[in-house]
Scaffold this motif. Structure first.
Motif, PDB file in Angstrom:
ATOM      1  N   PRO A 109      61.835 -54.897   3.229  1.00  0.00           N
ATOM      2  CA  PRO A 109      61.227 -56.287   2.678  1.00  0.00           C
ATOM      3  C   PRO A 109      62.062 -57.322   3.029  1.00  0.00           C
ATOM      4  O   PRO A 109      61.676 -58.499   3.327  1.00  0.00           O
ATOM      5  N   ALA A 110      63.395 -57.121   3.082  1.00  0.00           N
ATOM      6  CA  ALA A 110      64.263 -57.956   3.595  1.00  0.00           C
ATOM      7  C   ALA A 110      64.832 -58.278   4.782  1.00  0.00           C
ATOM      8  O   ALA A 110      65.803 -58.863   5.203  1.00  0.00           O
ATOM      9  N   GLY A 111      63.964 -57.422   5.690  1.00  0.00           N
ATOM     10  CA  GLY A 111      64.328 -57.329   7.176  1.00  0.00           C
ATOM     11  C   GLY A 111      65.559 -56.317   7.550  1.00  0.00           C
ATOM     12  O   GLY A 111      65.888 -56.406   8.675  1.00  0.00           O
ATOM     13  N   GLY A 112      66.047 -55.614   6.436  1.00  0.00           N
ATOM     14  CA  GLY A 112      66.898 -54.374   6.953  1.00  0.00           C
ATOM     15  C   GLY A 112      66.168 -53.351   7.478  1.00  0.00           C
ATOM     16  O   GLY A 112      66.463 -52.344   6.774  1.00  0.00           O
ATOM     17  N   HIS A 113      65.710 -53.315   8.395  1.00  0.00           N
ATOM     18  CA  HIS A 113      64.792 -52.246   9.019  1.00  0.00           C
ATOM     19  C   HIS A 113      65.868 -51.185   9.920  1.00  0.00           C
ATOM     20  O   HIS A 113      65.421 -49.912  10.128  1.00  0.00           O
ATOM     21  N   ALA A 114      67.076 -51.416   9.900  1.00  0.00           N
ATOM     22  CA  ALA A 114      67.919 -50.841  11.019  1.00  0.00           C
ATOM     23  C   ALA A 114      68.840 -49.746  10.305  1.00  0.00           C
ATOM     24  O   ALA A 114      69.764 -49.437  10.596  1.00  0.00           O
ATOM     25  N   VAL A 115      68.482 -49.521   8.794  1.00  0.00           N
ATOM     26  CA  VAL A 115      69.215 -48.620   8.362  1.00  0.00           C
ATOM     27  C   VAL A 115      69.643 -47.354   8.705  1.00  0.00           C
ATOM     28  O   VAL A 115      70.671 -46.863   8.852  1.00  0.00           O
ATOM     29  N   ASN A 116      68.412 -46.550   9.091  1.00  0.00           N
ATOM     30  CA  ASN A 116      68.577 -45.136  10.058  1.00  0.00           C
ATOM     31  C   ASN A 116      69.297 -45.532  11.190  1.00  0.00           C
ATOM     32  O   ASN A 116      70.128 -44.483  11.580  1.00  0.00           O
ATOM     33  N   LEU A 117      69.239 -46.567  11.914  1.00  0.00           N
ATOM     34  CA  LEU A 117      70.060 -46.926  13.245  1.00  0.00           C
ATOM     35  C   LEU A 117      71.440 -46.820  12.978  1.00  0.00           C
ATOM     36  O   LEU A 117      72.533 -46.353  13.655  1.00  0.00           O
ATOM     37  N   ALA A 118      71.955 -47.436  11.759  1.00  0.00           N
ATOM     38  CA  ALA A 118      73.428 -47.551  11.343  1.00  0.00           C
ATOM     39  C   ALA A 118      73.970 -46.179  10.963  1.00  0.00           C
ATOM     40  O   ALA A 118      74.984 -45.815  11.390  1.00  0.00           O
ATOM     41  N   ALA A 119      72.999 -45.375  10.420  1.00  0.00           N
ATOM     42  CA  ALA A 119      73.448 -44.005  10.018  1.00  0.00           C
ATOM     43  C   ALA A 119      73.795 -43.145  11.232  1.00  0.00           C
ATOM     44  O   ALA A 119      74.650 -42.603  11.421  1.00  0.00           O
ATOM     45  N   ILE A 120      72.759 -43.357  12.109  1.00  0.00           N
ATOM     46  CA  ILE A 120      72.851 -42.621  13.539  1.00  0.00           C
ATOM     47  C   ILE A 120      74.183 -42.989  14.300  1.00  0.00           C
ATOM     48  O   ILE A 120      75.024 -42.146  14.720  1.00  0.00           O
ATOM     49  N   SER A 121      74.542 -44.242  14.285  1.00  0.00           N
ATOM     50  CA  SER A 121      75.763 -44.523  14.791  1.00  0.00           C
ATOM     51  C   SER A 121      76.962 -44.395  14.055  1.00  0.00           C
ATOM     52  O   SER A 121      78.020 -44.013  14.663  1.00  0.00           O
ATOM     53  N   ALA A 122      76.978 -44.305  12.761  1.00  0.00           N
ATOM     54  CA  ALA A 122      77.963 -43.857  11.945  1.00  0.00           C
ATOM     55  C   ALA A 122      78.254 -42.248  12.207  1.00  0.00           C
ATOM     56  O   ALA A 122      79.433 -41.905  12.225  1.00  0.00           O
ATOM     57  N   ALA A 123      77.092 -41.599  12.448  1.00  0.00           N
ATOM     58  CA  ALA A 123      77.388 -40.153  12.480  1.00  0.00           C
ATOM     59  C   ALA A 123      78.190 -39.997  13.899  1.00  0.00           C
ATOM     60  O   ALA A 123      78.797 -38.993  13.982  1.00  0.00           O
ATOM     61  N   LEU A 124      77.729 -40.728  14.769  1.00  0.00           N
ATOM     62  CA  LEU A 124      78.444 -40.752  16.208  1.00  0.00           C
ATOM     63  C   LEU A 124      79.863 -40.821  16.173  1.00  0.00           C
ATOM     64  O   LEU A 124      80.793 -40.445  16.788  1.00  0.00           O
ATOM     65  N   ALA A 125      80.394 -41.990  15.312  1.00  0.00           N
ATOM     66  CA  ALA A 125      81.502 -42.324  15.145  1.00  0.00           C
ATOM     67  C   ALA A 125      82.501 -41.176  14.195  1.00  0.00           C
ATOM     68  O   ALA A 125      83.839 -41.069  14.529  1.00  0.00           O
ATOM     69  N   ALA A 126      82.001 -40.568  13.452  1.00  0.00           N
ATOM     70  CA  ALA A 126      82.545 -39.411  12.685  1.00  0.00           C
ATOM     71  C   ALA A 126      82.362 -37.910  13.216  1.00  0.00           C
ATOM     72  O   ALA A 126      82.681 -37.038  12.783  1.00  0.00           O
ATOM     73  N   ALA A 127      81.770 -37.949  14.595  1.00  0.00           N
ATOM     74  CA  ALA A 127      81.504 -36.571  15.215  1.00  0.00           C
ATOM     75  C   ALA A 127      82.675 -36.112  15.733  1.00  0.00           C
ATOM     76  O   ALA A 127      83.509 -36.813  16.180  1.00  0.00           O
ATOM     77  N   PRO A 128      82.556 -34.649  16.072  1.00  0.00           N
ATOM     78  CA  PRO A 128      83.657 -34.076  16.854  1.00  0.00           C
ATOM     79  C   PRO A 128      83.977 -34.885  18.088  1.00  0.00           C
ATOM     80  O   PRO A 128      85.118 -34.833  18.564  1.00  0.00           O
ATOM     81  N   ASP A 129      83.134 -35.666  18.956  1.00  0.00           N
ATOM     82  CA  ASP A 129      83.382 -36.016  20.056  1.00  0.00           C
ATOM     83  C   ASP A 129      84.126 -37.443  19.898  1.00  0.00           C
ATOM     84  O   ASP A 129      84.898 -37.768  20.986  1.00  0.00           O
ATOM     85  N   ALA A 130      84.194 -37.630  18.879  1.00  0.00           N
ATOM     86  CA  ALA A 130      85.200 -39.147  18.459  1.00  0.00           C
ATOM     87  C   ALA A 130      86.512 -38.830  18.660  1.00  0.00           C
ATOM     88  O   ALA A 130      87.364 -39.287  19.029  1.00  0.00           O
ATOM     89  N   ASP A 131      86.949 -37.272  18.036  1.00  0.00           N
ATOM     90  CA  ASP A 131      88.285 -36.870  18.128  1.00  0.00           C
ATOM     91  C   ASP A 131      88.129 -35.443  17.799  1.00  0.00           C
ATOM     92  O   ASP A 131      87.529 -35.228  16.613  1.00  0.00           O
TER      93      ASP A 131
END
Length: 150
Positions: free
Chosen positions: A11-33
């Motif tokens: 309702p406040a325009g924050g529709h991208a919470v799931n997108l942020a979770a995906i990118s955070a998971a990528l940053a913490a994945a084994p491919d990151a290090d």
């Protein structure tokens, strides 16, 4: 949890919470290090990059709004050409399903709308029908050949 966050923030325009979770998971994945003790560097870098991008987002939105009509769509289309090429290549690689893939693509690209239902639905439906018809025809031909040889 991210789905609930999206429902609360939407309702406040924050529709991208799931997108942020995906990118955070990528940053913490084994491919990151490969070393789990060093993955924080990728997550930390990504977080600071997001903050910098957030500060620039208003200026970028204003720049996009000032762009001539069609520029944003053209840039998005050009960015997706490689993805489209890869998907078409994979779909047309299999000789058995090539005709159904082409029919599905053409119906989807046509913009066909029946009873207010868009072309993506009709493309899937017609593509499956073509695949089923061609599969049953090839099965019938195989059965006929088997009868002739026995």
């Amino acid at each position: 949890v991210t789905g609930l966050g999206t429902v609360i923030g939407a309702p406040a325009g924050g529709h991208a919470v799931n997108l942020a979770a995906i990118s955070a998971a990528l940053a913490a994945a084994p491919d990151a290090d490969p070393d789990p003790q060093r993955r924080w560097v990728a997550a930390w870098s990504a977080g600071w990059s997001y903050l910098v991008l957030a500060l620039c987002s208003a200026g970028l939105a204003a720049l996009v709004a000032l762009a001539p009509a069609g520029v944003v769509e053209t840039v998005a289309g050009l960015a997706l050409l490689a993805t489209l090429g890869g998907a078409l290549s994979a779909a047309l690689r299999d000789l058995h399903d090539r005709e159904a893939a082409v029919v599905t693509f053409l119906v989807a690209a046509s913009g066909l709308s029946i009873f207010g239902v868009g072309s993506a639905f009709w493309a899937l439906l017609i593509g499956l029908a073509v695949r089923g018809a061609l599969s049953s025809r090839s099965e019938q031909q195989s059965a006929d050949e088997t009868r002739r040889t026995t």
